[in-house]
Scaffold this motif. Structure first.
Motif, mmCIF file in Angstrom:
data_model
loop_
_atom_site.group_PDB
_atom_site.id
_atom_site.type_symbol
_atom_site.label_atom_id
_atom_site.label_comp_id
_atom_site.label_asym_id
_atom_site.label_seq_id
_atom_site.Cartn_x
_atom_site.Cartn_y
_atom_site.Cartn_z
ATOM 1 N N UNK A 1 0.841 -1.189 0.000
ATOM 2 C CA UNK A 1 0.000 0.000 0.000
ATOM 3 C C UNK A 1 0.889 1.257 0.000
ATOM 4 N N UNK A 2 0.705 2.134 -1.015
ATOM 5 C CA UNK A 2 1.518 3.328 -1.119
ATOM 6 C C UNK A 2 1.017 4.398 -0.149
ATOM 7 N N UNK A 3 1.960 5.116 0.421
ATOM 8 C CA UNK A 3 1.626 6.162 1.380
ATOM 9 C C UNK A 3 1.430 7.474 0.650
ATOM 10 N N UNK A 4 0.492 8.293 1.152
ATOM 11 C CA UNK A 4 0.271 9.611 0.581
ATOM 12 C C UNK A 4 1.255 10.599 1.193
ATOM 13 N N UNK A 5 1.307 11.799 0.617
ATOM 14 C CA UNK A 5 2.257 12.802 1.097
ATOM 15 C C UNK A 5 2.014 13.152 2.563
ATOM 16 N N UNK A 6 0.775 13.398 2.995
ATOM 17 C CA UNK A 6 0.591 13.719 4.427
ATOM 18 C C UNK A 6 1.000 12.593 5.361
ATOM 19 N N UNK A 7 0.966 11.315 4.873
ATOM 20 C CA UNK A 7 1.287 10.185 5.764
ATOM 21 C C UNK A 7 2.765 10.116 6.113
ATOM 22 N N UNK A 8 3.599 10.729 5.298
ATOM 23 C CA UNK A 8 5.042 10.607 5.548
ATOM 24 C C UNK A 8 5.597 11.772 6.364
ATOM 25 N N UNK A 9 4.716 12.647 6.816
ATOM 26 C CA UNK A 9 5.183 13.753 7.647
ATOM 27 C C UNK A 9 5.571 13.236 9.032
ATOM 28 N N UNK A 10 6.535 13.877 9.667
ATOM 29 C CA UNK A 10 6.938 13.451 11.018
ATOM 30 C C UNK A 10 5.869 13.810 12.048
ATOM 31 N N UNK A 11 5.906 13.184 13.205
ATOM 32 C CA UNK A 11 4.896 13.476 14.237
ATOM 33 C C UNK A 11 4.902 14.927 14.693
ATOM 34 N N UNK A 12 6.040 15.583 14.636
ATOM 35 C CA UNK A 12 6.124 16.973 15.100
ATOM 36 C C UNK A 12 5.897 17.970 13.955
ATOM 37 N N UNK A 13 5.085 17.611 12.999
ATOM 38 C CA UNK A 13 4.831 18.463 11.824
ATOM 39 C C UNK A 13 4.161 19.767 12.233
ATOM 40 N N UNK A 14 4.514 20.821 11.529
ATOM 41 C CA UNK A 14 3.959 22.150 11.775
ATOM 42 C C UNK A 14 2.741 22.378 10.866
ATOM 43 N N UNK A 15 1.851 23.333 11.224
ATOM 44 C CA UNK A 15 0.666 23.606 10.383
ATOM 45 C C UNK A 15 1.030 23.953 8.929
ATOM 46 N N UNK A 16 2.161 24.684 8.759
ATOM 47 C CA UNK A 16 2.559 25.025 7.395
ATOM 48 C C UNK A 16 2.906 23.761 6.602
ATOM 49 N N UNK A 17 3.569 22.836 7.242
ATOM 50 C CA UNK A 17 3.937 21.587 6.569
ATOM 51 C C UNK A 17 2.693 20.771 6.229
ATOM 52 N N UNK A 18 1.714 20.776 7.107
ATOM 53 C CA UNK A 18 0.469 20.054 6.831
ATOM 54 C C UNK A 18 -0.248 20.657 5.621
ATOM 55 N N UNK A 19 -0.303 21.993 5.570
ATOM 56 C CA UNK A 19 -0.959 22.643 4.435
ATOM 57 C C UNK A 19 -0.232 22.384 3.138
ATOM 58 N N UNK A 20 1.107 22.417 3.183
ATOM 59 C CA UNK A 20 1.899 22.154 1.985
ATOM 60 C C UNK A 20 1.710 20.718 1.510
ATOM 61 N N UNK A 21 1.654 19.799 2.433
ATOM 62 C CA UNK A 21 1.461 18.399 2.072
ATOM 63 C C UNK A 21 0.065 18.178 1.493
ATOM 64 N N UNK A 22 -0.933 18.849 2.063
ATOM 65 C CA UNK A 22 -2.293 18.697 1.533
ATOM 66 C C UNK A 22 -2.380 19.212 0.102
ATOM 67 N N UNK A 23 -1.641 20.293 -0.202
ATOM 68 C CA UNK A 23 -1.655 20.822 -1.557
ATOM 69 C C UNK A 23 -0.943 19.939 -2.545
#
Length: 212
Positions: A1-23
């Protein structure tokens, strides 16, 4: 099963990183493909889509199918700007018909040209159009030779169809071109028409006009 971009973010991800990954994800909350298709876009989004696709002619009171058609044909219509096909297409959007056109320089032909109205020796970048439109007369409009002064309400026939036809031709022409438009698409019968003597035609009757 391939992981999506948001799934590979580290646990300490910042809101900006979450928004960038969602885009960057393929699973977007906005149906971009549907919104950018003129046949499936929501009706309220059509004016913005028209701007996005470079539509040159637009009236808000058009029926929805016509708006979708104009957006769908925007690319082809852009290639036809400055040529006869463009004038035909844009007039069709406003229920007008191109009957005849002369683009200058053109030869001065006796019998076809009108003194004072036909340019002689005119250089390029001038086009004359003969256009047929349907005009509408408001109830109790004032019409010369049919209304009595003082008893008729002063309402002139609507000029909206004429205004829209002129707007369409301006959108269809190249920036350098000067246009002159003639809406007199009918003319009175003359001896040159050789009318029959069986009473089916009479002098003063109007015939369709097909030439400038």
């Amino acid at each position: 099963m391939s992981a999506s971009v948001p799934d590979i973010l580290p646990p300490n991800k910042a809101p900006f990183e979450e928004g960038l990954a969602a885009g960057m994800s393929d699973d977007l909350p906005v149906p971009v493909e549907q919104v950018l298709d003129p046949q499936t876009a929501p009706a309220h989004f059509l004016p913005w889509l028209a701007v996005h696709d470079g539509v040159r002619l637009w009236f808000p009171d058009w029926p929805e199918p016509r708006k979708r058609r104009v957006i769908d044909e925007a690319l082809v219509a852009a290639w036809e700007v400055g040529v006869r096909a463009g004038a035909v297409r844009y007039l069709g959007y406003v229920d007008g018909t191109l009957v005849d056109v002369i683009a200058y320089p053109a030869r001065f032909v006796f019998g076809r040209a009108k003194v004072g109205r036909t340019p002689i020796g005119h250089g390029p970048f001038l086009a004359r159009y003969l256009v047929r439109i349907v005009t509408y007369k408001p109830p109790r409009a004032f019409v010369f030779n049919r209304s009595r002064i003082g008893s008729a309400r002063l309402k002139t026939p609507s000029r909206e169809a004429r205004r829209r036809a002129l707007t369409a031709l301006r959108a269809a022409k190249s920036p350098e071109t000067e246009i002159r438009v003639d809406f007199s698409h009918k003319r009175q019968i003359t001896f040159a028409d050789a009318p029959p003597i069986d009473g089916s035609m009479r002098f003063g009757q109007y015939l369709p006009r097909f030439k400038l």
